[in-house]
Design a protein around this motif. Structure first.
Motif, PDB file in Angstrom:
ATOM      1  N   ASP A 161       4.512  10.581   2.818  1.00  0.00           N
ATOM      2  CA  ASP A 161       4.439   9.380   1.989  1.00  0.00           C
ATOM      3  C   ASP A 161       4.496   8.167   2.919  1.00  0.00           C
ATOM      4  OD1 ASP A 161       4.348   7.903  -0.402  1.00  0.00           O
ATOM      5  OD2 ASP A 161       6.522   7.615  -0.348  1.00  0.00           O
ATOM      6  N   VAL A 162       3.440   7.342   2.884  1.00  0.00           N
ATOM      7  CA  VAL A 162       3.356   6.156   3.736  1.00  0.00           C
ATOM      8  C   VAL A 162       3.331   4.921   2.836  1.00  0.00           C
ATOM      9  CG1 VAL A 162       2.021   4.932   5.485  1.00  0.00           C
ATOM     10  CG2 VAL A 162       2.102   7.432   5.506  1.00  0.00           C
ATOM     11  N   ARG A 222       3.616  -6.777   9.193  1.00  0.00           N
ATOM     12  CA  ARG A 222       3.404  -5.499   8.505  1.00  0.00           C
ATOM     13  C   ARG A 222       4.576  -4.577   8.790  1.00  0.00           C
ATOM     14  NH1 ARG A 222      -1.977  -1.770   8.703  1.00  0.00           N
ATOM     15  NH2 ARG A 222      -1.071   0.084   7.808  1.00  0.00           N
ATOM     16  N   THR A 223       5.119  -3.993   7.726  1.00  0.00           N
ATOM     17  CA  THR A 223       6.174  -2.985   7.843  1.00  0.00           C
ATOM     18  C   THR A 223       5.643  -1.688   7.248  1.00  0.00           C
ATOM     19  OG1 THR A 223       7.865  -4.691   7.602  1.00  0.00           O
ATOM     20  CG2 THR A 223       8.552  -2.410   7.266  1.00  0.00           C
ATOM     21  N   THR A 224       5.565  -0.654   8.069  1.00  0.00           N
ATOM     22  CA  THR A 224       5.079   0.652   7.617  1.00  0.00           C
ATOM     23  C   THR A 224       6.231   1.644   7.658  1.00  0.00           C
ATOM     24  OG1 THR A 224       2.914   0.153   8.567  1.00  0.00           O
ATOM     25  CG2 THR A 224       3.341   2.453   7.995  1.00  0.00           C
ATOM     26  N   THR A 225       6.490   2.267   6.501  1.00  0.00           N
ATOM     27  CA  THR A 225       7.549   3.267   6.392  1.00  0.00           C
ATOM     28  C   THR A 225       6.909   4.620   6.104  1.00  0.00           C
ATOM     29  OG1 THR A 225       9.022   1.580   5.474  1.00  0.00           O
ATOM     30  CG2 THR A 225       9.685   3.881   5.190  1.00  0.00           C
ATOM     31  N   THR A 226       7.183   5.589   6.947  1.00  0.00           N
ATOM     32  CA  THR A 226       6.645   6.939   6.780  1.00  0.00           C
ATOM     33  C   THR A 226       7.796   7.882   6.464  1.00  0.00           C
ATOM     34  OG1 THR A 226       4.912   6.457   8.399  1.00  0.00           O
ATOM     35  CG2 THR A 226       5.284   8.777   7.859  1.00  0.00           C
ATOM     36  N   ILE A 243       0.865  -1.184   0.000  1.00  0.00           N
ATOM     37  CA  ILE A 243       0.000   0.000   0.000  1.00  0.00           C
ATOM     38  C   ILE A 243       0.897   1.228   0.000  1.00  0.00           C
ATOM     39  CG2 ILE A 243      -1.783   1.266   1.277  1.00  0.00           C
ATOM     40  CD1 ILE A 243      -2.477  -1.456   2.623  1.00  0.00           C
ATOM     41  N   ASN A 244       0.575   2.178  -0.863  1.00  0.00           N
ATOM     42  CA  ASN A 244       1.346   3.413  -0.937  1.00  0.00           C
ATOM     43  C   ASN A 244       0.378   4.586  -0.946  1.00  0.00           C
ATOM     44  OD1 ASN A 244       3.015   5.569  -1.480  1.00  0.00           O
ATOM     45  ND2 ASN A 244       4.248   4.455  -2.962  1.00  0.00           N
ATOM     46  N   ILE A 245       0.450   5.409   0.082  1.00  0.00           N
ATOM     47  CA  ILE A 245      -0.419   6.587   0.190  1.00  0.00           C
ATOM     48  C   ILE A 245       0.462   7.814   0.341  1.00  0.00           C
ATOM     49  CG2 ILE A 245      -2.244   7.707   1.526  1.00  0.00           C
ATOM     50  CD1 ILE A 245      -2.964   4.900   2.599  1.00  0.00           C
ATOM     51  N   GLY A 246       0.287   8.746  -0.546  1.00  0.00           N
ATOM     52  CA  GLY A 246       1.010  10.010  -0.448  1.00  0.00           C
ATOM     53  C   GLY A 246       0.017  11.155  -0.373  1.00  0.00           C
ATOM     54  N   GLN A 247       0.285  12.107   0.502  1.00  0.00           N
ATOM     55  CA  GLN A 247      -0.608  13.260   0.591  1.00  0.00           C
ATOM     56  C   GLN A 247       0.180  14.497   1.004  1.00  0.00           C
ATOM     57  OE1 GLN A 247      -3.232  11.694   3.747  1.00  0.00           O
ATOM     58  NE2 GLN A 247      -2.837  13.611   4.818  1.00  0.00           N
ATOM     59  N   ASN A 300      10.476  19.350  14.685  1.00  0.00           N
ATOM     60  CA  ASN A 300       9.624  18.845  15.778  1.00  0.00           C
ATOM     61  C   ASN A 300       8.306  19.604  15.878  1.00  0.00           C
ATOM     62  OD1 ASN A 300      10.666  21.232  16.617  1.00  0.00           O
ATOM     63  ND2 ASN A 300      11.503  20.482  18.563  1.00  0.00           N
ATOM     64  N   THR A 301       7.757  20.057  14.748  1.00  0.00           N
ATOM     65  CA  THR A 301       6.488  20.786  14.746  1.00  0.00           C
ATOM     66  C   THR A 301       5.378  19.875  15.256  1.00  0.00           C
ATOM     67  OG1 THR A 301       7.200  22.107  12.867  1.00  0.00           O
ATOM     68  CG2 THR A 301       4.841  22.038  13.310  1.00  0.00           C
ATOM     69  N   PRO A 302       4.632  20.287  16.291  1.00  0.00           N
ATOM     70  CA  PRO A 302       3.564  19.430  16.820  1.00  0.00           C
ATOM     71  C   PRO A 302       2.448  19.249  15.793  1.00  0.00           C
ATOM     72  CG  PRO A 302       3.703  21.515  18.047  1.00  0.00           C
ATOM     73  CD  PRO A 302       4.774  21.522  17.010  1.00  0.00           C
ATOM     74  N   GLY A 303       1.826  18.043  15.850  1.00  0.00           N
ATOM     75  CA  GLY A 303       0.684  17.753  14.977  1.00  0.00           C
ATOM     76  C   GLY A 303       1.058  17.143  13.650  1.00  0.00           C
ATOM     77  N   LEU A 304       2.348  17.073  13.339  1.00  0.00           N
ATOM     78  CA  LEU A 304       2.763  16.474  12.072  1.00  0.00           C
ATOM     79  C   LEU A 304       3.372  15.095  12.338  1.00  0.00           C
ATOM     80  CD1 LEU A 304       4.419  19.482  10.212  1.00  0.00           C
ATOM     81  CD2 LEU A 304       2.178  18.467   9.810  1.00  0.00           C
ATOM     82  N   PRO A 305       3.180  14.151  11.414  1.00  0.00           N
ATOM     83  CA  PRO A 305       3.779  12.828  11.613  1.00  0.00           C
ATOM     84  C   PRO A 305       5.295  12.897  11.531  1.00  0.00           C
ATOM     85  CG  PRO A 305       2.758  12.995   9.439  1.00  0.00           C
ATOM     86  CD  PRO A 305       2.430  14.257  10.170  1.00  0.00           C
ATOM     87  N   GLN A 306       5.936  11.906  12.080  1.00  0.00           N
ATOM     88  CA  GLN A 306       7.396  11.812  12.057  1.00  0.00           C
ATOM     89  C   GLN A 306       7.816  10.711  11.075  1.00  0.00           C
ATOM     90  OE1 GLN A 306       9.384  13.948  13.960  1.00  0.00           O
ATOM     91  NE2 GLN A 306       7.407  14.914  14.383  1.00  0.00           N
TER      92      GLN A 306
END
Length: 195
Positions: free
Chosen positions: A104-105, A147-151, A88-92, A162-168
């Motif tokens: 990109d996940v 399952r291996t998830t790469t973000t 699965i590849n999701i980009g936003q 380190n902006t709060p609210g954003l994924p790492q």
């Protein structure tokens, strides 16, 4: 009573001798290719999923009974591994006051299903070509998924890391046992164990 047991034993002995010329035993081993099924999911008309074949294996014992020159009845007891892979590849894009953050996940789900398989087959043909037909019942022994998830997060240079609210950015690995964990159903009926 003793006479009937003795008669039964003698009858079975002579039946076994007469069948021994018609019965064959064997060991079966081989490789298989399998995958999950279903349509790939799409977001706004773009496929975000793909499925791929994965190798597995099968081994077991076979008992054959020759019915005539061209026909044979076969019974087997097998261990059968069926695997699958889904990507699965999701980009936003996430808008911020200092510019868009691209997220990109990628997730890779690898499935493994192990079955105890008992087919009963009729084989018809000669030594060069045989056609097999018959029912098969399989019981699911184990069902797991890794399952291996790469973000990957790409942010504008002006935006602090380190902006709060954003994924790492990072990699997360998880494993699920579909039978014992029963993640989608409290009573454990998520998986049909008989195939």
């Amino acid at each position: 009573m003793k006479q009937s047991k003795l008669l039964f034993t003698i009858t079975m002995f002579f039946l076994a001798i007469s069948l021994s010329a018609q019965v064959s035993f064997g060991i079966k081993a081989g490789a298989s290719m399998s995958t999950t099924y279903g349509s790939p999911e799409a977001v706004n008309g773009t496929d975000i999923e793909s499925v791929a074949l994965r190798p597995g294996y099968q081994f077991g014992l076979r008992l054959g009974l020759n019915l005539n020159d061209r026909m044979q009845l076969l019974g087997e007891i097998n261990f059968d591994q069926r695997n699958g892979l889904k990507k699965i590849n999701i980009g936003q894009s996430v808008p911020t006051p200092l510019g868009d953050v691209l997220v990109d996940v990628e997730a890779e789900l690898e499935y493994q299903f192990n079955y105890f398989n008992v087919p009963v087959l009729i084989a018809y043909g000669n030594q060069q070509i045989k056609v097999y037909a018959g029912p098969s019942v399989a019981y699911l022994l184990t069902a797991t998924s890794g399952r291996t998830t790469t973000t990957m997060v790409t942010r504008p240079a002006e935006l602090p890391a380190n902006t709060p609210g954003l994924p790492q950015s990072g990699v997360v690995e998880t494993e699920t046992d579909f039978i014992n964990d029963a993640p989608f159903d409290d009573n454990g009926s998520f998986i049909n164990r008989v195939d």
